[in-house]
Design an enzyme around this catalytic site. Sequence first.
Site, PDB file in Angstrom:
ATOM      1  N   HIS A 114       0.849  -1.208   0.000  1.00  0.00           N
ATOM      2  CA  HIS A 114       0.000   0.000   0.000  1.00  0.00           C
ATOM      3  C   HIS A 114       0.877   1.247   0.000  1.00  0.00           C
ATOM      4  O   HIS A 114       0.448   2.304   0.470  1.00  0.00           O
ATOM      5  CB  HIS A 114      -0.923   0.035   1.222  1.00  0.00           C
ATOM      6  CG  HIS A 114      -1.669  -1.240   1.464  1.00  0.00           C
ATOM      7  ND1 HIS A 114      -2.954  -1.462   1.013  1.00  0.00           N
ATOM      8  CD2 HIS A 114      -1.300  -2.381   2.089  1.00  0.00           C
ATOM      9  CE1 HIS A 114      -3.334  -2.684   1.367  1.00  0.00           C
ATOM     10  NE2 HIS A 114      -2.344  -3.261   2.019  1.00  0.00           N
ATOM     11  N   SER A 150      13.956  22.139 -16.901  1.00  0.00           N
ATOM     12  CA  SER A 150      12.777  22.982 -17.089  1.00  0.00           C
ATOM     13  C   SER A 150      13.223  24.293 -17.721  1.00  0.00           C
ATOM     14  O   SER A 150      14.349  24.738 -17.524  1.00  0.00           O
ATOM     15  CB  SER A 150      12.129  23.233 -15.727  1.00  0.00           C
ATOM     16  OG  SER A 150      11.447  24.470 -15.713  1.00  0.00           O
ATOM     17  N   GLU A 175       8.406   8.946 -17.171  1.00  0.00           N
ATOM     18  CA  GLU A 175       7.012   9.389 -17.316  1.00  0.00           C
ATOM     19  C   GLU A 175       6.491   8.996 -18.702  1.00  0.00           C
ATOM     20  O   GLU A 175       5.349   8.561 -18.852  1.00  0.00           O
ATOM     21  CB  GLU A 175       6.932  10.908 -17.126  1.00  0.00           C
ATOM     22  CG  GLU A 175       7.260  11.323 -15.692  1.00  0.00           C
ATOM     23  CD  GLU A 175       7.711  12.775 -15.585  1.00  0.00           C
ATOM     24  OE1 GLU A 175       7.325  13.601 -16.429  1.00  0.00           O
ATOM     25  OE2 GLU A 175       8.472  13.080 -14.645  1.00  0.00           O
TER      26      GLU A 175
END
Length: 448
Positions: free
Chosen positions: A157, A279, A292
């Site tokens: 979990h 970025s 990703e």
Amino acid sequence: MKKVEKTITGNVDPDVLDFTVGDDPVLDRALVKWDCAGTAAHVMQLAKIGVVTQAESRKVRKALGEVVAEFRAGAFRIFESDQDVHMAVERRLTEKLGDLGKKIHTGRSRNDQVAVDVRLHVKDELLGLENELADLADELCAFGRRHDRVPMVGRTHLQPAMPSSVGVWATGHAEMILDQVENLEAAYRLNDLCPLGSAAGYGVPLPLDRKLTSDLLGFARPLHNVFGASMARGENEAAVLSALAQLMAALSRLAEDVILFSMPEFGYFKLPRAYCTGSSIMPQKYNPDVLELVRAKTATVLGLQTAALSQLHAMPGGYNRDLQDSKGLYMKGLAIARTTLRILAKIVAGMDVDEAKLRAGFIPGVFATDAALRQVAAGVPWREAYHDVRDHLERLETEDADAAVAAKRHLGATAGLDWKLYARRVASVRKEAAKRQKFFEAKIKELI
Ligand code: ARG
């Protein structure tokens, strides 16, 4: 209809031609070599049954070899007026050989022809992919071995659960990925059947030797039923995409773990800066964009699988043009899975661990089960020991993580990993793929 466009199969409205041809002139570039190989096998069969002479068959095969070379040199192109690779190769053979070029389609349809091309292409791609899969599994095992007993909190979990290790984390993922070979092999075996000779899906009144063409092309055997062979197109592509979808799901879980455990709040793993991207506004950023995109590409492959299966469910038996659209789906799926395997192998090879951060994750609760088991060793029944620990969680202390890792000695646990087993499994995937690759390449080389 004002204007029509001339094609080998008739004159059609240009918009209709454009719509039906779709992406074939581009996608079929991946099939040129395979179409020439399939044609060579077909022509050898035509020589055997007397439709062409042996000398003509040799001429055609020589010309097919030239077409492949011309394609590599950029001199052979598939035009929209050709519709697809099959007509383009026939056009080129006819330009080279005159009437002999016009004979080669005897007893064959584009339906069995494209089905053969796709299967040869899939075979080649799957073998390459299995090698790449073995490379990634190998890198994961090497990473695990480098940091074998480094303690890492095991989670369920996502909550801290029990003492574990980097070795178990890495080889756990390696094993999930190696297990995918079973699905890929099932797809490979289905794909390794030869549809050539089924023609449009109903055979032809010629004494075709389907076993011969199947053997010449290196297939395991011919697909028996001619109607079934025509329906297997699409089914085959869907089977490949299903295996790829499962593989991608496994790769995506690996990517997700690495994203999570390399974020500064965990900091267990460190990604090489060259494998992160920055970025345009935030100068401090090193983002795990690769991982990703693995997640996103997994979603794409799941979609491709759904598209392939959806094409099938409402399609009547026999060839339908719907099937043409399965081509782009499986090609895209294979390309995505293969680049994903390659980039992940690179990331894993360059990944490092931060031992201090990994050890800092060992809060007292992580040792709760071990504490209860110590009571069991002293004679307390498990459920009583469990309640005693649960009722007094404040008594738990941070223990020696290394000792906890060393204490689990059974099969597959932190101190019970069989490194030779992984080495054997990786080697066996590579060996099996190499063996078939060699056989397959020799067959194709012999043909053209
Ligand atoms: N490009 C076509 C395809 O991929 C070839 C088969 C065309 N067959 C036909 N009956 N129209 O399906």
